[in-house]
Write a protein that holds these residues in place. Structure first.
Motif, PDB file in Angstrom:
ATOM      1  N   THR A 145      44.262  35.465  39.726  1.00 53.16           N
ATOM      2  CA  THR A 145      44.941  34.477  38.669  1.00 53.16           C
ATOM      3  C   THR A 145      44.082  34.073  37.756  1.00 53.16           C
ATOM      4  N   ILE A 146      42.814  33.271  38.127  1.00 53.86           N
ATOM      5  CA  ILE A 146      42.199  32.921  36.867  1.00 53.86           C
ATOM      6  C   ILE A 146      41.472  34.001  36.083  1.00 53.86           C
ATOM      7  N   SER A 147      41.261  34.967  36.769  1.00 57.64           N
ATOM      8  CA  SER A 147      40.719  36.186  35.820  1.00 57.64           C
ATOM      9  C   SER A 147      41.769  36.587  34.931  1.00 57.64           C
ATOM     10  N   ASN A 148      43.232  36.775  35.297  1.00 60.61           N
ATOM     11  CA  ASN A 148      44.121  37.008  34.271  1.00 60.61           C
ATOM     12  C   ASN A 148      44.243  36.125  33.327  1.00 60.61           C
ATOM     13  N   ILE A 149      44.259  34.905  33.779  1.00 60.71           N
ATOM     14  CA  ILE A 149      44.298  33.795  32.697  1.00 60.71           C
ATOM     15  C   ILE A 149      43.386  33.692  31.445  1.00 60.71           C
ATOM     16  N   ARG A 150      42.075  34.092  32.008  1.00 61.79           N
ATOM     17  CA  ARG A 150      41.130  33.797  31.200  1.00 61.79           C
ATOM     18  C   ARG A 150      41.493  35.250  30.122  1.00 61.79           C
TER      19      ARG A 150
END
Length: 233
Positions: free
Chosen positions: A105-110
């Motif tokens: 999720t954090i990878s996608n959000i970045r």
């Protein structure tokens, strides 16, 4: 072309409904962690009511509750994570995700925030009120929004062009106000804890289109549950 367009439109509608059902199912599962009885669990009751309004089947509802409350083996565990930052033109954004894989999720959000600016926790939430948000529609011809807000215990309200209303409450009063509104001529469409911007930014033209495209891309991510933006109507 007409037939192709209609088919494409039906596919888009089906995809949108599928995404909505996924969001509703995740919310039910997380709410059910603190109790599988909707009568004793206000968050679960509101999640179930929202799902029923979208015609989710009883079987699907019950399975989601059992998964969330640990009654089924191999249940997926979802975690709530919140990200803050800015869309283009310094528009503040809060993104709530429900995920079974925080690293993904954090990878996608970045990636999604490359055209904006991803901030640290607290970087924009100070510019929002954390409140109860109730969307409701008049169920009686003489329904009075202001009277309903006062009598039901809401702190504020906003009226939409179609006659529907947004009632704003203290977080602790969300369930109480939701239960009271039908007595004053309003049918509750959704009720949740969310964020309301204190100082929404006004944009127009290309700048507004750029922000809307940015927000649309974020909302399309499967892990994103809610997007709150400090953008004036």
């Amino acid at each position: 072309m007409g037939a192709q367009w209609k088919a494409k439109h039906r596919e888009a509608a089906a995809n949108a409904k599928g995404k909505l059902f996924t969001k509703l199912t995740k919310e039910i599962m997380i709410a059910a962690r603190t109790g599988a009885d909707p009568d004793m669990n206000p968050r679960l009751r509101m999640a179930v009511e929202a799902a029923r309004k979208q015609s989710m089947t009883r079987e699907t509802l019950e399975r989601a509750i059992k998964k969330g409350s640990g009654q089924l083996d191999g249940a997926v565990s979802y975690e709530k994570v919140v990200y803050e930052g800015f869309a283009p033109h310094q528009v503040p954004v809060i993104v709530e995700c429900l995920t079974d894989n925080v690293n993904r999720t954090i990878s996608n959000i970045r990636v999604l925030f490359r055209k904006g600016q991803l901030g640290a926790s607290g970087s924009v939430s100070w510019d929002f009120d954390h409140v109860g948000l109730i969307e409701a529609s008049p169920s009686a011809p003489d329904a009075d929004v202001e009277l309903a807000a006062i009598e039901a215990g809401a702190q504020d309200f906003e009226v939409e062009d179609d006659g529907s209303a947004l009632f704003i409450t203290d977080m602790t009063d969300l369930d109480l106000v939701s239960k009271a509104l039908p007595d004053f001529g309003f049918s509750v469409d959704s009720a949740k804890i969310g964020y309301r911007p204190k100082n929404p930014v006004s944009l127009a033209g290309e700048a507004l289109a750029e922000v809307e495209a940015f927000l649309g891309a974020i909302d399309d991510d499967d892990d994103v549950h809610e997007v709150y933006v400090g953008l004036a109507d």
